[in-house]
Design an enzyme around this catalytic site. Structure first.
Site, short mmCIF file in Angstrom:
data_model
loop_
_atom_site.label_atom_id
_atom_site.label_comp_id
_atom_site.label_asym_id
_atom_site.label_seq_id
_atom_site.Cartn_x
_atom_site.Cartn_y
_atom_site.Cartn_z
N SER A 8 33.70 37.21 41.47
CA SER A 8 33.38 36.16 40.51
C SER A 8 31.87 36.06 40.32
CB SER A 8 33.91 34.81 40.99
OG SER A 8 33.31 33.78 40.23
N HIS A 32 35.33 38.87 37.44
CA HIS A 32 35.94 37.57 37.15
C HIS A 32 34.87 36.65 36.54
CE1 HIS A 32 38.96 34.39 38.07
NE2 HIS A 32 37.91 33.62 38.35
N ASP A 34 34.11 33.01 35.05
CA ASP A 34 34.60 31.63 35.04
C ASP A 34 34.00 30.86 33.87
OD1 ASP A 34 36.26 31.38 37.51
OD2 ASP A 34 34.40 32.04 38.46
N MET A 36 33.79 27.39 32.04
CA MET A 36 34.03 25.95 32.31
C MET A 36 33.39 25.12 31.20
SD MET A 36 33.26 25.69 36.35
CE MET A 36 33.62 27.02 37.49
N HIS A 65 38.57 33.67 33.38
CA HIS A 65 39.32 32.52 33.91
C HIS A 65 38.82 31.29 33.17
CE1 HIS A 65 39.99 29.70 37.63
NE2 HIS A 65 40.78 29.41 36.63
N MET A 67 38.60 27.62 32.43
CA MET A 67 38.83 26.26 32.93
C MET A 67 38.36 25.31 31.85
SD MET A 67 37.64 27.07 36.80
CE MET A 67 36.85 28.57 36.24
N MET A 136 45.25 28.78 42.31
CA MET A 136 43.95 28.28 42.78
C MET A 136 44.07 27.87 44.24
SD MET A 136 41.82 28.59 40.31
CE MET A 136 40.44 27.84 41.20
N ASP A 174 42.27 32.57 43.97
CA ASP A 174 40.88 32.29 43.58
C ASP A 174 40.42 31.01 44.26
OD1 ASP A 174 38.45 31.97 42.29
OD2 ASP A 174 39.32 31.52 40.32
#
Ligand code: DX5
Ligand code: ZN
Length: 228
Positions: A8, A32, A34, A36, A65, A67, A136, A174
């Site tokens: 990540s 990965h 993320d 957000m 990913h 979020m 998660m 994760d």
């Protein structure tokens, strides 16, 4: 049994993002990323324009990913720009099956992510629309948190579902995945491992990936779900 390590970049140096991605090229199976939105989770990272730029510069396939709230509206766009895998939170989607179909229609793999309080039993009906289930093992939002071992029964339940139906669906973990916890994840049924601080907060990310891979492989080879 093939397994995948997906570092990540949340724990990487955002000022040198492309270099940080290239540091693990050849060692990492995926990268990965993320995303957000400071709404679905209380943190803000990066969005579509930066993912699009990274895709042009980086050779390792990107595992997004998301979020973010309103996945129905925003998730397919990440597949459209070329992310090879797009995972969204089922808690943030009105119609998870449709979002998965939209992602797949752009040629990407579709993933469903579950927060720690979300039961997998509530999504059994839709799993065949997906290529990956992300469980998660921390509350989403931040790197460097402690691994939640109480999520391991969910990993095992996911593996049972996939095994019993003979489905080709990856199971990703994760959050808090490290040399101290990756074996438990593999033993429970995970085959795809995200690691942020355990890779990027070490002096040698490539060595860290090798160590994680070796630990996961040995645990997989002797696991209930894979051993012959
Ligand atoms: C947290 C993110 C993770 C994070 C993991 O919400 O989804 O991908 O980077 O970081 P570590 O591996 O440090 O727990
Ligand atoms: Zn993540």
């Amino acid at each position: 049994m093939g397994l995948r390590i997906s570092p990540s970049i949340l724990s990487a140096d955002f000022g040198h993002l492309v270099d940080e991605c290239e540091r693990v090229a050849g060692a990492a199976d995926w990268l990965h990323v993320d995303v957000m939105d400071n709404h679905f989770v209380p943190n803000l990272t990066l969005g579509l324009p930066i993912v699009e730029s990274l895709l042009k510069q980086v050779s390792t396939p990107i595992d997004c990913h998301l979020m973010i709230s309103d996945a129905d509206r925003w998730a397919p766009g990440y597949a459209e720009v070329g992310a090879a895998s797009v995972t969204f939170h089922v808690e943030a989607a009105a119609n998870p099956s449709q979002v998965a179909r939209d992602i797949r229609s752009h040629g990407a793999r579709a993933g469903m992510a579950l927060k720690p309080a979300t039961r997998i039993e509530d999504y059994v009906e839709v799993i065949e629309e997906f290529d990956m289930i992300l469980i998660m093992t921390v509350e989403p939002g931040f790197g460097g948190q402690s691994f939640m071992a109480d999520q391991l029964p969910k990993v095992r339940a996911a593996r049972e579902l996939v095994k019993n139906k003979d489905l080709d669906i990856w199971i990703q973990v994760d959050g808090g995945v490290s040399a101290a916890t990756i074996e438990q994840c593999a033993e429970a049924g995970a085959d795809t491992f995200v690691a942020g601080s355990a890779v990027y907060s070490t002096p040698d990310p490539v060595a860290a990936i090798s160590q994680l891979r070796a630990l996961a492989q040995t645990a997989t080879d002797t696991s209930w779900w894979c051993a012959h």
